[in-house]
Design a protein around this motif. Structure first.
Motif, PDB file in Angstrom:
ATOM      1  N   VAL A  68      93.567  25.277  37.651  1.00  0.00           N
ATOM      2  CA  VAL A  68      92.976  24.485  38.731  1.00  0.00           C
ATOM      3  C   VAL A  68      91.471  24.296  38.510  1.00  0.00           C
ATOM      4  O   VAL A  68      90.929  23.221  38.775  1.00  0.00           O
ATOM      5  CB  VAL A  68      93.276  25.108  40.125  1.00  0.00           C
ATOM      6  N   ILE A  69      90.789  25.298  38.006  1.00  0.00           N
ATOM      7  CA  ILE A  69      89.354  25.180  37.718  1.00  0.00           C
ATOM      8  C   ILE A  69      89.138  24.292  36.506  1.00  0.00           C
ATOM      9  O   ILE A  69      88.226  23.459  36.491  1.00  0.00           O
ATOM     10  CB  ILE A  69      88.722  26.576  37.520  1.00  0.00           C
ATOM     11  N   MET A  70      89.969  24.421  35.497  1.00  0.00           N
ATOM     12  CA  MET A  70      89.852  23.560  34.314  1.00  0.00           C
ATOM     13  C   MET A  70      90.039  22.088  34.699  1.00  0.00           C
ATOM     14  O   MET A  70      89.298  21.231  34.227  1.00  0.00           O
ATOM     15  CB  MET A  70      90.870  23.965  33.244  1.00  0.00           C
ATOM     16  N   ARG A  71      91.004  21.802  35.563  1.00  0.00           N
ATOM     17  CA  ARG A  71      91.219  20.416  36.008  1.00  0.00           C
ATOM     18  C   ARG A  71      90.006  19.897  36.785  1.00  0.00           C
ATOM     19  O   ARG A  71      89.588  18.755  36.612  1.00  0.00           O
ATOM     20  CB  ARG A  71      92.491  20.298  36.848  1.00  0.00           C
ATOM     21  N   PHE A  72      89.437  20.762  37.635  1.00  0.00           N
ATOM     22  CA  PHE A  72      88.237  20.368  38.384  1.00  0.00           C
ATOM     23  C   PHE A  72      87.102  20.017  37.430  1.00  0.00           C
ATOM     24  O   PHE A  72      86.434  18.996  37.582  1.00  0.00           O
ATOM     25  CB  PHE A  72      87.802  21.498  39.327  1.00  0.00           C
ATOM     26  N   LEU A  73      86.877  20.848  36.427  1.00  0.00           N
ATOM     27  CA  LEU A  73      85.800  20.609  35.466  1.00  0.00           C
ATOM     28  C   LEU A  73      86.060  19.339  34.655  1.00  0.00           C
ATOM     29  O   LEU A  73      85.127  18.600  34.332  1.00  0.00           O
ATOM     30  CB  LEU A  73      85.618  21.813  34.543  1.00  0.00           C
ATOM     31  N   GLN A  74      87.311  19.064  34.337  1.00  0.00           N
ATOM     32  CA  GLN A  74      87.639  17.831  33.617  1.00  0.00           C
ATOM     33  C   GLN A  74      87.372  16.604  34.484  1.00  0.00           C
ATOM     34  O   GLN A  74      86.868  15.592  33.991  1.00  0.00           O
ATOM     35  CB  GLN A  74      89.096  17.863  33.144  1.00  0.00           C
ATOM     36  N   ARG A  75      87.672  16.697  35.780  1.00  0.00           N
ATOM     37  CA  ARG A  75      87.400  15.568  36.680  1.00  0.00           C
ATOM     38  C   ARG A  75      85.895  15.369  36.884  1.00  0.00           C
ATOM     39  O   ARG A  75      85.454  14.281  37.241  1.00  0.00           O
ATOM     40  CB  ARG A  75      88.077  15.785  38.042  1.00  0.00           C
ATOM     41  N   ALA A  76      85.110  16.411  36.674  1.00  0.00           N
ATOM     42  CA  ALA A  76      83.664  16.339  36.877  1.00  0.00           C
ATOM     43  C   ALA A  76      82.934  15.743  35.675  1.00  0.00           C
ATOM     44  O   ALA A  76      81.734  15.480  35.770  1.00  0.00           O
ATOM     45  CB  ALA A  76      83.109  17.733  37.178  1.00  0.00           C
ATOM     46  N   ARG A  77      83.627  15.500  34.567  1.00  0.00           N
ATOM     47  CA  ARG A  77      82.963  14.924  33.387  1.00  0.00           C
ATOM     48  C   ARG A  77      82.267  13.631  33.750  1.00  0.00           C
ATOM     49  O   ARG A  77      82.799  12.805  34.475  1.00  0.00           O
ATOM     50  CB  ARG A  77      83.969  14.655  32.277  1.00  0.00           C
ATOM     51  N   CYS A  78      81.062  13.453  33.203  1.00  0.00           N
ATOM     52  CA  CYS A  78      80.297  12.249  33.544  1.00  0.00           C
ATOM     53  C   CYS A  78      79.765  11.521  32.314  1.00  0.00           C
ATOM     54  O   CYS A  78      79.073  10.522  32.449  1.00  0.00           O
ATOM     55  CB  CYS A  78      79.151  12.605  34.493  1.00  0.00           C
ATOM     56  N   LYS A  79      80.075  12.013  31.129  1.00  0.00           N
ATOM     57  CA  LYS A  79      79.687  11.327  29.887  1.00  0.00           C
ATOM     58  C   LYS A  79      80.860  11.422  28.920  1.00  0.00           C
ATOM     59  O   LYS A  79      81.686  12.324  29.021  1.00  0.00           O
ATOM     60  CB  LYS A  79      78.459  11.979  29.247  1.00  0.00           C
ATOM     61  N   PRO A  80      80.921  10.507  27.958  1.00  0.00           N
ATOM     62  CA  PRO A  80      81.994  10.570  26.953  1.00  0.00           C
ATOM     63  C   PRO A  80      81.933  11.871  26.147  1.00  0.00           C
ATOM     64  O   PRO A  80      80.872  12.473  25.995  1.00  0.00           O
ATOM     65  CB  PRO A  80      81.714   9.364  26.053  1.00  0.00           C
ATOM     66  N   LYS A  81      83.075  12.286  25.645  1.00  0.00           N
ATOM     67  CA  LYS A  81      83.161  13.538  24.878  1.00  0.00           C
ATOM     68  C   LYS A  81      82.216  13.571  23.691  1.00  0.00           C
ATOM     69  O   LYS A  81      81.688  14.623  23.344  1.00  0.00           O
ATOM     70  CB  LYS A  81      84.594  13.763  24.388  1.00  0.00           C
ATOM     71  N   ASN A  82      81.987  12.425  23.056  1.00  0.00           N
ATOM     72  CA  ASN A  82      81.141  12.417  21.856  1.00  0.00           C
ATOM     73  C   ASN A  82      79.665  12.669  22.185  1.00  0.00           C
ATOM     74  O   ASN A  82      78.854  12.805  21.279  1.00  0.00           O
ATOM     75  CB  ASN A  82      81.315  11.110  21.077  1.00  0.00           C
ATOM     76  N   GLN A  83      79.303  12.746  23.464  1.00  0.00           N
ATOM     77  CA  GLN A  83      77.918  13.043  23.856  1.00  0.00           C
ATOM     78  C   GLN A  83      77.763  14.482  24.334  1.00  0.00           C
ATOM     79  O   GLN A  83      76.756  14.850  24.925  1.00  0.00           O
ATOM     80  CB  GLN A  83      77.466  12.079  24.947  1.00  0.00           C
ATOM     81  N   GLY A  84      78.747  15.314  24.069  1.00  0.00           N
ATOM     82  CA  GLY A  84      78.707  16.703  24.518  1.00  0.00           C
ATOM     83  C   GLY A  84      79.399  16.842  25.858  1.00  0.00           C
ATOM     84  O   GLY A  84      79.817  15.866  26.462  1.00  0.00           O
ATOM     85  N   TYR A  85      79.529  18.059  26.316  1.00  0.00           N
ATOM     86  CA  TYR A  85      80.249  18.304  27.565  1.00  0.00           C
ATOM     87  C   TYR A  85      79.273  18.254  28.736  1.00  0.00           C
ATOM     88  O   TYR A  85      78.598  19.229  29.047  1.00  0.00           O
ATOM     89  CB  TYR A  85      80.988  19.639  27.522  1.00  0.00           C
ATOM     90  N   HIS A  86      79.176  17.091  29.362  1.00  0.00           N
ATOM     91  CA  HIS A  86      78.338  16.887  30.535  1.00  0.00           C
ATOM     92  C   HIS A  86      79.238  16.725  31.750  1.00  0.00           C
ATOM     93  O   HIS A  86      80.269  16.062  31.665  1.00  0.00           O
ATOM     94  CB  HIS A  86      77.461  15.645  30.385  1.00  0.00           C
ATOM     95  N   LEU A  87      78.831  17.328  32.852  1.00  0.00           N
ATOM     96  CA  LEU A  87      79.606  17.166  34.063  1.00  0.00           C
ATOM     97  C   LEU A  87      78.699  16.941  35.252  1.00  0.00           C
ATOM     98  O   LEU A  87      77.503  17.220  35.204  1.00  0.00           O
ATOM     99  CB  LEU A  87      80.538  18.356  34.297  1.00  0.00           C
ATOM    100  N   CYS A  88      79.280  16.412  36.306  1.00  0.00           N
ATOM    101  CA  CYS A  88      78.537  16.148  37.530  1.00  0.00           C
ATOM    102  C   CYS A  88      78.448  17.456  38.297  1.00  0.00           C
ATOM    103  O   CYS A  88      79.429  17.945  38.832  1.00  0.00           O
ATOM    104  CB  CYS A  88      79.234  15.062  38.355  1.00  0.00           C
ATOM    105  N   CYS A  89      77.252  18.001  38.320  1.00  0.00           N
ATOM    106  CA  CYS A  89      77.000  19.297  38.940  1.00  0.00           C
ATOM    107  C   CYS A  89      76.332  19.065  40.293  1.00  0.00           C
ATOM    108  O   CYS A  89      75.386  18.275  40.395  1.00  0.00           O
ATOM    109  CB  CYS A  89      76.092  20.111  38.025  1.00  0.00           C
ATOM    110  N   GLU A  90      76.810  19.741  41.319  1.00  0.00           N
ATOM    111  CA  GLU A  90      76.198  19.613  42.641  1.00  0.00           C
ATOM    112  C   GLU A  90      74.708  19.964  42.542  1.00  0.00           C
ATOM    113  O   GLU A  90      74.318  20.887  41.809  1.00  0.00           O
ATOM    114  CB  GLU A  90      76.903  20.539  43.624  1.00  0.00           C
TER     115      GLU A  90
END
Length: 104
Positions: A68-90
């Motif tokens: 469930v946490i992994m799915r949340f983090l995947q939904r939070a992605r905000c840039k393409p994978k080739n730009q590193g792992y960026h996510l939308c952080c509160e």
């Protein structure tokens, strides 16, 4: 003598607003990295190591994060994978760029 109006046509004003309004947030101090988290709150698109939420989950679960946490983090992605792992952080969880992070 007939006077001609020099008013701007209403349609032109609407078109100009439609083009310019998306640009206004960056003019008022919001960065282009603003985003919306999966929980629909305002966030900032940052590298995962700059988000306290991710660091807390990693400290708690290490490599065994619940699905469930992994799915949340995947939904939070905000840039393409080739730009590193960026996510939308509160916003409250964003670690300032000059602070030291455990994963950096």
């Amino acid at each position: 003598m007939r006077r001609t109006s020099r008013l701007i046509p209403f349609g032109f004003v609407i078109l100009a607003l439609a083009v310019l309004l998306p640009l206004l947030p960056s003019a008022f101090g919001h960065t282009r990295s603003s985003c919306q988290t999966p929980e629909k709150t305002e966030g900032r698109c940052v590298h995962f190591s700059s988000c306290r939420l991710v660091l807390r989950h990693y400290a708690m679960y290490k490599e065994h994060m619940p699905p469930v946490i992994m799915r949340f983090l995947q939904r939070a992605r905000c840039k393409p994978k080739n730009q590193g792992y960026h996510l939308c952080c509160e916003l409250k969880d964003v670690i300032p760029a000059n602070a030291n992070s455990k994963l950096k």
